[in-house]
Every structure is written in structure tokens, then in C-alpha cells.
Write an enzyme that holds these catalytic residues in place. Structure first.
Site, PDB file in Angstrom:
ATOM      1  N   ARG A  40      84.360  26.017  42.550  1.00  0.00           N
ATOM      2  CA  ARG A  40      84.373  27.170  44.074  1.00  0.00           C
ATOM      3  C   ARG A  40      84.289  28.638  43.336  1.00  0.00           C
ATOM      4  O   ARG A  40      83.558  29.426  43.776  1.00  0.00           O
ATOM      5  CB  ARG A  40      85.730  26.918  44.527  1.00  0.00           C
ATOM      6  N   GLY A 117      79.677  15.878  42.933  1.00  0.00           N
ATOM      7  CA  GLY A 117      80.068  15.998  44.476  1.00  0.00           C
ATOM      8  C   GLY A 117      79.994  17.609  44.638  1.00  0.00           C
ATOM      9  O   GLY A 117      79.417  18.238  45.676  1.00  0.00           O
ATOM     10  N   GLU A 343      91.197  11.567  45.393  1.00  0.00           N
ATOM     11  CA  GLU A 343      90.905  11.502  44.019  1.00  0.00           C
ATOM     12  C   GLU A 343      91.918  11.173  42.655  1.00  0.00           C
ATOM     13  O   GLU A 343      91.556  10.973  41.582  1.00  0.00           O
ATOM     14  CB  GLU A 343      90.443  12.895  43.490  1.00  0.00           C
ATOM     15  N   ARG A 374      84.906   3.390  44.761  1.00  0.00           N
ATOM     16  CA  ARG A 374      86.063   3.080  44.114  1.00  0.00           C
ATOM     17  C   ARG A 374      87.034   1.879  44.652  1.00  0.00           C
ATOM     18  O   ARG A 374      87.889   1.512  43.953  1.00  0.00           O
ATOM     19  CB  ARG A 374      86.778   4.232  44.043  1.00  0.00           C
ATOM     20  N   ARG A 418      86.994   8.695  36.532  1.00  0.00           N
ATOM     21  CA  ARG A 418      88.354   8.223  36.681  1.00  0.00           C
ATOM     22  C   ARG A 418      88.535   6.875  36.590  1.00  0.00           C
ATOM     23  O   ARG A 418      89.452   6.224  36.481  1.00  0.00           O
ATOM     24  CB  ARG A 418      88.757   8.447  38.174  1.00  0.00           C
ATOM     25  N   LYS A 443      82.410  13.881  32.478  1.00  0.00           N
ATOM     26  CA  LYS A 443      81.961  14.588  33.994  1.00  0.00           C
ATOM     27  C   LYS A 443      83.081  15.676  34.072  1.00  0.00           C
ATOM     28  O   LYS A 443      82.760  16.905  34.715  1.00  0.00           O
ATOM     29  CB  LYS A 443      82.186  13.505  35.012  1.00  0.00           C
TER      30      LYS A 443
HETATM   31  O1  LIG Z   1      86.078  19.848  47.287  1.00  0.00           O
HETATM   32  C1  LIG Z   1      86.516  19.306  45.977  1.00  0.00           C
HETATM   33  O2  LIG Z   1      86.240  19.832  44.916  1.00  0.00           O
HETATM   34  C2  LIG Z   1      86.774  17.883  46.028  1.00  0.00           C
HETATM   35  C3  LIG Z   1      86.822  17.168  47.111  1.00  0.00           C
HETATM   36  C4  LIG Z   1      87.291  15.725  47.214  1.00  0.00           C
HETATM   37  O3  LIG Z   1      86.114  14.972  47.707  1.00  0.00           O
HETATM   38  P1  LIG Z   1      86.235  14.143  49.029  1.00  0.00           P
HETATM   39  O4  LIG Z   1      86.625  14.650  50.196  1.00  0.00           O
HETATM   40  O5  LIG Z   1      84.758  13.411  48.763  1.00  0.00           O
HETATM   41  O6  LIG Z   1      87.293  13.037  48.401  1.00  0.00           O
HETATM   42  C5  LIG Z   1      87.606  15.292  45.985  1.00  0.00           C
HETATM   43  O7  LIG Z   1      87.914  13.854  45.944  1.00  0.00           O
HETATM   44  C6  LIG Z   1      86.781  15.742  44.666  1.00  0.00           C
HETATM   45  O8  LIG Z   1      87.024  15.179  43.585  1.00  0.00           O
HETATM   46  C7  LIG Z   1      86.926  17.254  44.482  1.00  0.00           C
HETATM   47  C1  LIG Z   2      85.417  12.509  43.739  1.00  0.00           C
HETATM   48  C2  LIG Z   2      85.266  12.950  42.404  1.00  0.00           C
HETATM   49  O1  LIG Z   2      84.152  13.915  42.125  1.00  0.00           O
HETATM   50  P1  LIG Z   2      83.253  14.649  42.964  1.00  0.00           P
HETATM   51  O2  LIG Z   2      83.680  16.024  42.888  1.00  0.00           O
HETATM   52  O3  LIG Z   2      81.940  14.384  42.212  1.00  0.00           O
HETATM   53  O4  LIG Z   2      83.083  14.244  44.307  1.00  0.00           O
HETATM   54  C3  LIG Z   2      86.529  13.024  41.717  1.00  0.00           C
HETATM   55  O5  LIG Z   2      86.519  13.928  40.578  1.00  0.00           O
HETATM   56  O6  LIG Z   2      87.434  12.137  41.629  1.00  0.00           O
END
Ligand SMILES: O=C(O)C1=C[C@@H](OP(=O)(O)O)[C@@H](O)[C@H](O)C1
Ligand SMILES: C=C(OP(=O)(O)O)C(=O)O
Length: 466
Positions: A40, A117, A343, A374, A418, A443
């Protein structure tokens, strides 16, 4: 097209032998910076009107992909080395661009998202401000992660999306709008909070801001959305949240993060280490635990104490620790809603495999769209060692078994960091556990194996005095 898993190695012969532990721990483990905060801050720094120095940045695959992507978009990033946790971000000078167009990033580039993600869901909105189309690609496994709600939102803002694989998934090309169509955007973010975060993080740069409405029936990982709001506000942006109507309103603003900021440790990545105290017994402490945090990992101490650990937050030399002490008893959590902090599920599941009563983890259907499915992965791997788990529509059930039924196995990691650390956790209690592709932990952790080894070496200089 570049689609590969550069750290992946599925050769079962290369499986990592997870250390087993039959004496209590007494360790202090320093956890690298938060993935979510690091990525972010990088996005908001790229949108800021002056250079920003970030300290304690996580250096791992997900953040390195973000850095590489921002450089391709024309952001200048200074670092001493590839491992350096201090980086200086010099955003493109938007005063050199025609103001009416609000263009600031370089287009005609291909961004490689890996399996991250936060890269695949946060960067596409920056393509709105590029001077030409931007293509997004990633690991083959990333082609299965949901993307459509975010891209629907960008289309509502006037962008054009062309899918080169399956509609709604990576890879795709975003052509920025000639002019911005609307500021009302309606998406269904029930499969990931990251769609909302991705739109909000870029929204201050839109000429009319955004009024973003979520129309789905559930909304996972709300703390991560609140983290985005808080970080935007840190950069001088204005966000109004209405939880009754599930609407976020962001006004147009020139963002400006503080010139220097420090990333908190990744509290979700602390889970395998603090959890190790419950698996092996003994004490594990993590320094620099924040007093308040927007990270969902901030819920971890409460969860571990509900499982039976003693948790406190001692201070030594001005540093605040989270200290977890356990005799090795682990209590089940009954009906356990984890929607806010999905997570954490794999690490908590590893602990609950050894619990004295049943846990039903709920509110985590969206974990099917994480690095891997998962829910299926946790159930398969819990069963693989002789324990008992079952997949439900909205989560999983973990039931206690006689520990004499548990046995060694090669744990599959599914290219999921994870699930790999989940395997390491099982290995502390069950002899003969190996973990396939432990390198996938890169990762979000540059050296998981080294950290795990150090924790187990129990060097007394490591330990926090009681
Ligand atoms: O915005 C973020 O930094 C994240 C939001 C979550 O995603 P989800 O809403 O897809 O679970 C989390 O699980 C991911 O590890 C990080
Ligand atoms: C869901 C996860 O990662 P991402 O940021 O790739 O969504 C995670 O780290 O558990």
C-alpha cells in the site's frame, strides 16, 4: 507472454525435512515488514506529489514484483540493494503532463504480477492514469484468482479491458479512458476485499474521486479495507465510509505520504512462529509488536489466548514484544468466525489440528480464490497426516483425533506460502513431516527456513528475559 512460477520446484525429492521438536522453545523472532502495508505504501508513494522514503519495507517476491511494476510505469525507486529494506520512491512529475488528462504513468508495458493479490488487484487502477494501454500477466496459478469485480469497476470509470485468456481473469490489457466516465462505481467484492482496496487506493487521483458501492452479500477482510482507508488518510486523502450502505466516498486530492515512514512487522507472518510456542510448548516473543494496528494479524494474540496460551506484551529497552507462553495444550474454538482475518486460517488450522475439541472455521469461502483453493488444501493436508477435517460451503471443520493416529507425510504446498508454513508447523509435533517446495514461502518471507532454524536453535541470547 511471460507466465511462470520462478520460485517453484515441484520435485518431491527436493521436499524440506520439517524439524520436529520435543523440548520447549525459548526464542525471540524478528518478523520482516508487513506485505499489506509495504505494497500500500508503495502504491501511495507512487501517487504522491513528492519523494517518500520507506523504512522496514518487506523484501520478498510480492513486494519486489510491486517495485518492478512501478518502475515499468515510470516511478523511480532508489535502493542500496535488492535486499534493502529502506527505499526511496520518486513519483513521476505530473506537473510535466497536460493537467486535463491526469496522465502520469508510462503505458505500453507488461506488468508481471506473479501470484501476488496485492499486485494484481492494486496496480490495475494505476493504469487509468497511463499514457497508453497496460498489460497484466502473472503465474499460471494466478490465472485462477478472481479479477472481474475490479475490472468491472475500471470499466465503469471508462477504461476498456481486453482479456487474452479466460474472460474475467489474468492476463488482460487495460486501455485507459479518454476521459473519466463516472464517479459512481458498483461492484461485488465478496470474493476479495482487495477489489475495494485497489479502487480506493487510486481514487484520490480521479478528477471527481469515487463513490464506490459494494453490492455483494458478504465482505471479507474488512480490516484490510480499513487499512487502505487509514493509509489514504495518512497521505492526506479523504475517505468517508458508510458500512450501512457499504459505500466508500473518496474525494479528489493530491496525495502526499509523509516524507519518511516505517512499516510494522507482518503480524500474520508472525502466526507460524508464535503458534510454535503452542505446538512445542515454551515461549516465543516477537519484537516491535504495535500498540495499535490496522493489520488483521493484530487479532492473533486474542486467538492464541483463546486456544489456551498465555499472551502478554512486555517492554524491554523501549521495544514492545508480543510474548506467547504455552504448556502445549491447545483448545478448539467451536464456531469460529474468521471472515475478518482469513489470511490467518492456514496457521490457525495447523494449531487446531492438535486441539482438544472441534473447531468450525466460518466466513472463509473466499479462501477458494487465494493463492490456491485453501479450503480444499487445508482439508487435504490435515487428512494426509491422519487427522480429521471436512470442507463446508463457508469454511472447514477440524475435529480432534487420537494423536497416535497422526503420522509423517510429504505436505503439499500448492505454491502457497501459508500452506508451506502450515506444513512446517505440523512438523514440530509430528515426526517425519516433509514440505514440498518450501521456497514458495519467499512470496512474503525472504528466509523462512533460516528463521525457523534460528527459532529452534533456542539460543538463550535470543530469548526475552521474563
Ligand atoms: O489487502 C490486502 O493486503 C489483503 C487482503 C486480504 O485479501 P482477501 O480479501 O482476498 O482475503 C488478505 O487475505 C491478503 O493476504 C492481503
Ligand atoms: C491471500 C494472501 O495473499 P494475496 O495478497 O496474494 O492475496 C495471503 O498472503 O494469505
Amino acid at each position: 507472454m511471460k507466465a511462470m512460477n520462478e520460485h517453484e520446484n515441484d520435485n518431491p525429492e527436493a521436499a524440506w525435512v520439517a524439524p520436529n521438536r520435543n523440548q520447549p522453545l525459548d526464542a525471540r523472532v524478528t518478523i520482516p515488514g508487513s506485505k499489506s502495508l509495504s505494497n500500500r505504501y508503495l502504491i501511495l508513494a507512487a501517487l504522491s506529489s513528492r519523494p517518500v522514503t520507506i523504512h522496514g519495507l518487506l523484501r520478498s517476491r510480492d513486494t519486489n514484483l510491486m517495485i518492478d511494476a512501478l518502475r515499468q510505469l515510470g516511478v523511480h525507486i532508489d535502493e542500496q540493494s535488492k535486499e534493502s529494506t529502506t527505499v526511496r520512491i520518486i513519483p513521476p512529475d505530473k506537473s510535466l503532463q497536460p493537467a486535463a488528462h491526469n496522465l502520469r504513468f508510462k503505458g505500453n508495458v507488461t506488468i508481471f504480477c506473479g501470484l501476488a493479490g496485492t499486485v494484481m488487484r492494486f496496480l490495475p487502477a494505476l493504469a487509468l492514469f497511463a499514457d497508453a494501454p497496460v498489460t497484466f500477466d502473472g503465474d499460471i496459478q494466478a490465472y485462477e484468482r478472481p479479477m472481474k469485480p475490479l475490472l468491472d469497476g475500471l470499466e465503469q470509470l471508462g477504461a476498456t479491458i481486453r482479456f487474452t485468456g479466460q474472460t474475467g481473469f489474468l492476463p488482460f490489457t487495460i486501455t485507459p479512458p479518454q476521459h473519466f466516465a463516472a464517479h459512481h462505481v458498483d461492484i461485488d467484492s465478496s470474493s476479495s476485499s482487495q477489489f475495494i482496496s485497489g479502487l480506493l487506493l487510486a481514487a484520490s487521483a480521479l478528477p471527481n474521486g469515487i463513490e464506490l458501492h459494494h453490492s455483494g452479500s458478504s465482505l471479507p477482510s474488512l480490516p484490510h479495507i480499513n487499512m487502505s482507508v487509514s493509509d489514504i488518510e495518512k497521505a492526506g486523502g479523504t475517505v468517508m465510509t458508510n458500512r450501512q450502505t457499504n459505500t466508500w466516498t473518496v474525494e479528489h486530492r493530491d496525495l502526499c505520504l509523509p516524507q519518511s515512514l516505517t512499516v510494522e512487522p507482518d503480524l500474520s507472518n508472525a502466526a507460524p512462529f508464535l503458534g510454535a510456542a503452542l505446538l512445542a510448548g515454551g515461549t516465543v516473543s516477537v519484537p516491535f509488536w504495535p500498540q495499535t494496528t490496522t493489520q488483521p494479524g493484530g487479532l492473533l494474540p486474542r486467538f492464541l489466548s483463546r486456544m489456551g496460551a498465555t499472551v502478554d506484551f512486555p517492554e524491554e529497552s523501549g521495544i514492545r514484544y508480543c510474548r506467547v507462553v504455552s504448556h502445549g495444550d491447545i483448545h478448539g474454538l467451536g464456531n469460529f468466525d474468521l471472515e475478518a482475518a482469513g489470511e490467518l486460517a492456514p496457521s490457525l488450522a495447523a494449531l487446531l489440528t492438535f486441539a482438544d475439541s472441534k473447531t468450525t472455521m466460518l466466513g472463509i469461502a473466499h479462501l477458494r480464490g487465494h493463492e490456491t483453493n485453501r479450503l480444499a488444501a487445508m482439508v487435504a493436508e490435515i487428512r494426509r497426516v491422519g487427522a480429521d477435517a471436512e470442507e463446508m460451503e463457508d469454511g472447514i471443520i477440524i475435529r480432534p483425533v487420537d494423536t497416535r493416529r497422526l503420522h509423517g507425510a510429504v505436505i503439499r504446498s500448492y505454491h502457497d506460502h501459508r500452506m508451506a508454513t502450515f506444513g512446517a508447523m505440523l512438523g514440530l509435533r509430528i515426526g517425519g513431516i516433509q514440505v514440498e517446495n518450501i521456497e514458495t514461502t519467499r512470496k512474503t518471507l525472504p528466509d523462512f527456513v533460516g528463521m525457523w532454524k534460528n527459532m529452534l536453535s533456542c539460543d538463550p541470547t535470543n530469548a526475552l528475559s521474563a
